[in-house]
Design a protein around this motif. Sequence first.
Motif, PDB file in Angstrom:
ATOM      1  N   LEU A   1      -3.393  21.102  -5.324  1.00  0.00           N
ATOM      2  CA  LEU A   1      -2.238  21.370  -4.453  1.00  0.00           C
ATOM      3  C   LEU A   1      -2.128  22.866  -4.164  1.00  0.00           C
ATOM      4  N   ALA A   2      -2.337  23.666  -5.203  1.00  0.00           N
ATOM      5  CA  ALA A   2      -2.260  25.114  -5.021  1.00  0.00           C
ATOM      6  C   ALA A   2      -3.370  25.602  -4.093  1.00  0.00           C
ATOM      7  N   TYR A   3      -4.569  25.062  -4.291  1.00  0.00           N
ATOM      8  CA  TYR A   3      -5.713  25.441  -3.460  1.00  0.00           C
ATOM      9  C   TYR A   3      -5.457  25.093  -1.989  1.00  0.00           C
ATOM     10  N   ALA A   4      -4.918  23.897  -1.753  1.00  0.00           N
ATOM     11  CA  ALA A   4      -4.685  23.426  -0.381  1.00  0.00           C
ATOM     12  C   ALA A   4      -3.368  23.922   0.189  1.00  0.00           C
ATOM     13  N   GLU A   5      -2.635  24.715  -0.621  1.00  0.00           N
ATOM     14  CA  GLU A   5      -1.342  25.273  -0.218  1.00  0.00           C
ATOM     15  C   GLU A   5      -0.363  24.165   0.173  1.00  0.00           C
TER      16      GLU A   5
ATOM     17  N   GLU B   1       2.851  21.635  -1.366  1.00  0.00           N
ATOM     18  CA  GLU B   1       3.909  21.666  -2.371  1.00  0.00           C
ATOM     19  C   GLU B   1       4.409  20.274  -2.737  1.00  0.00           C
ATOM     20  N   ASP B   2       4.493  19.405  -1.759  1.00  0.00           N
ATOM     21  CA  ASP B   2       5.020  18.065  -1.986  1.00  0.00           C
ATOM     22  C   ASP B   2       3.929  17.179  -2.583  1.00  0.00           C
ATOM     23  N   THR B   3       4.142  16.670  -3.800  1.00  0.00           N
ATOM     24  CA  THR B   3       3.128  15.829  -4.449  1.00  0.00           C
ATOM     25  C   THR B   3       2.859  14.550  -3.686  1.00  0.00           C
TER      26      THR B   3
ATOM     27  N   GLU C   1      -0.333  13.133 -10.963  1.00  0.00           N
ATOM     28  CA  GLU C   1       0.463  14.252 -10.474  1.00  0.00           C
ATOM     29  C   GLU C   1       0.804  15.258 -11.569  1.00  0.00           C
ATOM     30  N   ASN C   2       0.703  14.830 -12.825  1.00  0.00           N
ATOM     31  CA  ASN C   2       1.018  15.725 -13.944  1.00  0.00           C
ATOM     32  C   ASN C   2      -0.200  16.490 -14.469  1.00  0.00           C
ATOM     33  N   SER C   3      -1.373  16.176 -13.922  1.00  0.00           N
ATOM     34  CA  SER C   3      -2.602  16.787 -14.441  1.00  0.00           C
ATOM     35  C   SER C   3      -2.837  18.183 -13.863  1.00  0.00           C
ATOM     36  N   ASP C   4      -3.584  18.996 -14.601  1.00  0.00           N
ATOM     37  CA  ASP C   4      -3.951  20.325 -14.107  1.00  0.00           C
ATOM     38  C   ASP C   4      -4.833  20.212 -12.872  1.00  0.00           C
ATOM     39  N   PHE C   5      -5.716  19.194 -12.869  1.00  0.00           N
ATOM     40  CA  PHE C   5      -6.618  18.979 -11.733  1.00  0.00           C
ATOM     41  C   PHE C   5      -5.814  18.786 -10.447  1.00  0.00           C
ATOM     42  N   TYR C   6      -4.813  17.931 -10.507  1.00  0.00           N
ATOM     43  CA  TYR C   6      -3.979  17.627  -9.338  1.00  0.00           C
ATOM     44  C   TYR C   6      -3.207  18.872  -8.888  1.00  0.00           C
ATOM     45  N   LYS C   7      -2.558  19.524  -9.843  1.00  0.00           N
ATOM     46  CA  LYS C   7      -1.748  20.701  -9.510  1.00  0.00           C
ATOM     47  C   LYS C   7      -2.616  21.831  -8.958  1.00  0.00           C
TER      48      LYS C   7
ATOM     49  N   GLN D   1       0.829  -1.194   0.000  1.00  0.00           N
ATOM     50  CA  GLN D   1       0.000   0.000   0.000  1.00  0.00           C
ATOM     51  C   GLN D   1       0.870   1.252   0.000  1.00  0.00           C
ATOM     52  N   PRO D   2       0.388   2.342  -0.605  1.00  0.00           N
ATOM     53  CA  PRO D   2       1.185   3.570  -0.674  1.00  0.00           C
ATOM     54  C   PRO D   2       1.521   4.090   0.716  1.00  0.00           C
ATOM     55  N   GLU D   3       2.617   4.848   0.783  1.00  0.00           N
ATOM     56  CA  GLU D   3       2.985   5.442   2.060  1.00  0.00           C
ATOM     57  C   GLU D   3       1.896   6.414   2.501  1.00  0.00           C
ATOM     58  N   ASP D   4       1.861   6.659   3.808  1.00  0.00           N
ATOM     59  CA  ASP D   4       0.848   7.557   4.363  1.00  0.00           C
ATOM     60  C   ASP D   4       0.917   8.919   3.682  1.00  0.00           C
ATOM     61  N   ALA D   5      -0.247   9.440   3.336  1.00  0.00           N
ATOM     62  CA  ALA D   5      -0.332  10.760   2.713  1.00  0.00           C
ATOM     63  C   ALA D   5      -1.349  11.583   3.491  1.00  0.00           C
ATOM     64  N   LEU D   6      -1.314  12.870   3.292  1.00  0.00           N
ATOM     65  CA  LEU D   6      -2.301  13.727   3.944  1.00  0.00           C
ATOM     66  C   LEU D   6      -3.700  13.441   3.401  1.00  0.00           C
ATOM     67  N   LEU D   7      -3.761  13.115   2.106  1.00  0.00           N
ATOM     68  CA  LEU D   7      -5.053  12.837   1.475  1.00  0.00           C
ATOM     69  C   LEU D   7      -4.877  11.770   0.402  1.00  0.00           C
ATOM     70  N   HIS D   8      -5.723  10.751   0.476  1.00  0.00           N
ATOM     71  CA  HIS D   8      -5.713   9.676  -0.533  1.00  0.00           C
ATOM     72  C   HIS D   8      -7.147   9.488  -1.004  1.00  0.00           C
ATOM     73  N   VAL D   9      -7.398   9.824  -2.268  1.00  0.00           N
ATOM     74  CA  VAL D   9      -8.746   9.722  -2.839  1.00  0.00           C
ATOM     75  C   VAL D   9      -8.740   8.702  -3.967  1.00  0.00           C
ATOM     76  N   THR D  10      -9.712   7.786  -3.933  1.00  0.00           N
ATOM     77  CA  THR D  10      -9.879   6.820  -5.015  1.00  0.00           C
ATOM     78  C   THR D  10     -11.015   7.283  -5.912  1.00  0.00           C
ATOM     79  N   PHE D  11     -10.716   7.440  -7.206  1.00  0.00           N
ATOM     80  CA  PHE D  11     -11.704   7.830  -8.206  1.00  0.00           C
ATOM     81  C   PHE D  11     -12.162   6.560  -8.922  1.00  0.00           C
ATOM     82  N   VAL D  12     -13.399   6.143  -8.680  1.00  0.00           N
ATOM     83  CA  VAL D  12     -13.916   4.919  -9.292  1.00  0.00           C
ATOM     84  C   VAL D  12     -14.479   5.231 -10.680  1.00  0.00           C
TER      85      VAL D  12
END
Length: 229
Positions: free
Chosen positions: A88-92, A94-96, A79-85, A60-71
Amino acid sequence: MGKGSKLSIRERAGAEKQKIQGMTRDKAAQYIWAYYKIPIVGAAVLIFLAVYFIRAFLNQPEDALLHVTFVNCYDDVSENSDFYKDFLAYAELEDTGEVIFDSNVFFDLSKDSDYANTYFQKTVAYLEAGTTDALICQETNMRGMAKGGRVLSLKDVRAAEIYEKYKDRVVDYTTKEGEVVPVGIDISDSPRLKGMKSYKNEEGCYLCVSAYIDNADQVEIFLDYLLSE
């Protein structure tokens, strides 16, 4: 046939073994498959699921602040998508590595067969391991997850702020016992999802919080992002 003439389980097994040993290899294989294919397939499925769960927990992935599954998401939320970036900017942030959006999950719980789907088993494994914080899914899958008790009641103290803020969007699930449980937030009209191809059908789109979550603060921030202009 009298009671005394019945064979014991041991005797039946011995007779079956002798019967198979008297056959050619091909006929023995055909006989075993014809009469024992259901338990053989069942055992194979159980072994597969056991191995899958063990691998899911170990990898399983390492612990993250937020892990969302899109079904059933066919859009790029990596991480390369505009949605993701943009999030990150909205939530202030920096670390992906602090946020994980997993869209490699496809199942339809309106079909009983999909409860054995490996993507579904992966989702369950991550939920029960406390890895996944929230699910984005269609109504059928939301209700299927609620039926299994894997999404949080939004009246739980862990989701109290989410419930108060978005109670006009809450969707309920009624259990077999007649209990009405608020299990999802309707995000079908999310401005952030409008540009996506996914979640455009009549089932709409919903966010569910994991029943195994410790703290839903980051999920609340993600909801704020999804529903903000």
